[in-house]
Enzyme design. Structure first.
Site, PDB file in Angstrom:
ATOM      1  N   GLU A  42       0.912  -1.188  -0.034  1.00  0.00           N
ATOM      2  CA  GLU A  42      -0.054   0.099  -0.144  1.00  0.00           C
ATOM      3  C   GLU A  42       0.996   1.226  -0.075  1.00  0.00           C
ATOM      4  O   GLU A  42       0.442   2.494  -0.419  1.00  0.00           O
ATOM      5  CB  GLU A  42      -0.881   0.058   1.050  1.00  0.00           C
ATOM      6  CG  GLU A  42      -1.968  -1.083   1.095  1.00  0.00           C
ATOM      7  CD  GLU A  42      -3.103  -1.031  -0.094  1.00  0.00           C
ATOM      8  OE1 GLU A  42      -2.965   0.168  -0.705  1.00  0.00           O
ATOM      9  OE2 GLU A  42      -3.595  -1.948  -0.744  1.00  0.00           O
ATOM     10  N   TYR A 125      -5.842   7.272   3.337  1.00  0.00           N
ATOM     11  CA  TYR A 125      -5.971   6.158   2.619  1.00  0.00           C
ATOM     12  C   TYR A 125      -5.329   4.998   2.973  1.00  0.00           C
ATOM     13  O   TYR A 125      -5.939   3.828   3.207  1.00  0.00           O
ATOM     14  CB  TYR A 125      -5.474   6.680   1.085  1.00  0.00           C
ATOM     15  CG  TYR A 125      -5.343   5.435   0.271  1.00  0.00           C
ATOM     16  CD1 TYR A 125      -6.436   4.770  -0.183  1.00  0.00           C
ATOM     17  CD2 TYR A 125      -4.259   4.598   0.111  1.00  0.00           C
ATOM     18  CE1 TYR A 125      -6.533   3.550  -0.723  1.00  0.00           C
ATOM     19  CE2 TYR A 125      -3.951   3.526  -0.566  1.00  0.00           C
ATOM     20  CZ  TYR A 125      -4.903   3.009  -1.071  1.00  0.00           C
ATOM     21  OH  TYR A 125      -5.196   1.884  -1.564  1.00  0.00           O
ATOM     22  N   ASP A 143      -9.504   5.368  -2.955  1.00  0.00           N
ATOM     23  CA  ASP A 143      -8.274   5.794  -3.854  1.00  0.00           C
ATOM     24  C   ASP A 143      -8.887   6.370  -5.169  1.00  0.00           C
ATOM     25  O   ASP A 143      -9.883   6.449  -5.386  1.00  0.00           O
ATOM     26  CB  ASP A 143      -7.152   4.638  -4.265  1.00  0.00           C
ATOM     27  CG  ASP A 143      -7.790   3.534  -5.131  1.00  0.00           C
ATOM     28  OD1 ASP A 143      -9.051   3.561  -5.505  1.00  0.00           O
ATOM     29  OD2 ASP A 143      -6.889   2.627  -5.401  1.00  0.00           O
TER      30      ASP A 143
HETATM   31  N1  ADE Z   1      -4.119   0.117  -5.357  1.00  0.00           N
HETATM   32  C1  ADE Z   1      -3.804   0.429  -4.164  1.00  0.00           C
HETATM   33  N2  ADE Z   1      -3.849  -0.771  -3.109  1.00  0.00           N
HETATM   34  C2  ADE Z   1      -4.282  -1.658  -4.257  1.00  0.00           C
HETATM   35  C3  ADE Z   1      -4.685  -3.101  -3.857  1.00  0.00           C
HETATM   36  N3  ADE Z   1      -4.900  -3.653  -2.861  1.00  0.00           N
HETATM   37  N4  ADE Z   1      -4.757  -3.649  -5.201  1.00  0.00           N
HETATM   38  C4  ADE Z   1      -5.145  -3.164  -6.190  1.00  0.00           C
HETATM   39  N5  ADE Z   1      -4.796  -1.932  -6.481  1.00  0.00           N
HETATM   40  C5  ADE Z   1      -4.443  -1.226  -5.299  1.00  0.00           C
END
Ligand code: ADE
Length: 363
Positions: A42, A125, A143
């Site tokens: 993340e 986030y 997001d």
């Molecule tokens: N973008 C941010 N976190 C994500 C996740 N866990 N899976 C896919 N896209 C992402």
């Protein structure tokens, strides 16, 4: 007709069970996620695409398979492994966060969003994403992809970023009680594969029967966009000095601020006004600098045009304050940001073409 909360959420989860993307940080269906891997992915995914992140994630997991191993690593090694991924304060914060968790939390992540937010590099986030994905907490994870999906579902007329405040409430109105981590990732996958910015594939979308954006006939027009501010252009100069043994002169940027702690070549400040005499900013006194061309780089808040100058120095050249000569092997793995890699390439291409001698190859 707006369907019930359960129906929408369940449809999305059923779609996810069939169509979820296989990504290196996702455990197989039914397996428990590793909070360390969730956090690492993340942080890497903040402002960066899944495609760019995949190889970096695998490299980090191979090099530092656990939080304690990452915490024990020197920060320089972490910066170096991060080089090329951008937004380098993330790497510094990642390392600081690992150390803090080991020193103050027994090497374990807190599970609650508000506790996660107290850690370095974890904003709203990321805290919500870790809480939902690693710990099945009912957090609302928003997001960029999720904003688009929700703005379309609700045909929100307010442009982003102002609409940001309406999105969590709309999302919460159909978030199921079960599987919050999968629900969050289902929305991300839907946004990345079906509810795409330009040509959403509404016929494949599990929520299309219930999407106000689709009913307008132009779902791609959501989210509405506010007029964009032009990106200012900054200029500067960068000086690539190659010593007779092939080593290049570098320095390390201050730890905080843009590209904090990264390695760079000497250069001028980057400014919006024309700076005129670039050579006045060169290191090492009187040297016959040659202009090797310009490179362009885009940062989030400005575009940069750098004039690249090159010169050769003898083996016994003095090292200016804060400078460090790095041989070609060191250079390959140094924590050089992409903009400096571009400058290095331009300088080396120029040196190769202009027949500058390379002492290592001369008789
Ligand atoms: N973008 C941010 N976190 C994500 C996740 N866990 N899976 C896919 N896209 C992402």
């Amino acid at each position: 007709m707006v369907k019930s909360k359960t129906e929408r959420g369940e449809k999305l989860l059923a779609w996810y069970d069939r169509h979820r993307r296989e990504l290196p940080w996702r455990p197989a269906p039914g397996q428990k996620p590793d909070p360390y891997a969730v956090w690492l992915s993340e942080v890497m995914l903040q402002q960066t695409t899944t495609k760019a992140v995949a190889a970096y994630f695998q490299k980090f997991m191979a090099q530092w398979p656990s939080l304690s191993e990452l915490a024990e690593a020197p920060v320089e090694a972490v910066m170096q492994a991060w080089a090329g991924l951008g937004y380098y304060s993330r790497a510094r914060n990642l390392h600081a966060c690992a150390r803090k968790l080991v020193a103050e939390h027994g090497g374990r992540f807190p599970e609650r969003e508000e506790d996660l937010r107290r850690l370095p590099g974890i904003g709203q986030y990321t805290a919500a994403a870790i809480a939902a994905i690693a710990f099945e907490r009912p957090s609302i994870v928003v997001d960029g992809n999720v904003k688009r999906v929700v703005a379309r579902l609700g045909a929100l007329e307010t442009p982003l970023p102002a609409a940001k405040k309406d999105i969590p409430a709309l999302l919460a109105s159909f978030a199921p009680n079960a599987r919050p981590g999968d629900f969050a990732q289902a929305l991300m996958d839907l946004g990345a594969t079906i509810c795409t910015p330009r040509r959403p594939a509404c016929v494949l979308c599990p929520l299309s029967g219930d999407c106000a954006g689709r009913r307008t006939g132009a779902p791609e027009d959501f989210p509405r966009k506010a007029a964009k501010k032009a990106r200012p252009l900054r200029r500067g100069a960068v000086f690539y000095l190659r010593r007779a043994d092939g080593a290049a002169l570098t320095r390390t940027r201050p730890p905080s601020g843009l590209l904090g702690g990264m390695v760079e070549f000497f250069g001028s400040a980057w400014r919006e006004d024309e700076a005129g005499d670039w050579i006045a900013h060169a290191p090492c006194g009187e040297i016959p600098w040659r202009f090797a061309g310009e490179i362009d780089h885009i940062f989030t808040h400005f575009a940069l045009k750098l004039s690249v100058f090159v010169a050769e120095a003898p083996l016994d050249a003095a090292t200016p304050d804060g400078g460090r000569w790095r041989n070609p092997t060191d250079m390959k793995c140094a924590a050089l940001p992409s903009v400096m890699r571009k400058a290095e390439r331009a300088a080396q291409d120029f040196l190769a073409l202009s027949g500058f001698t390379d002492a290592r190859n001369s008789p």
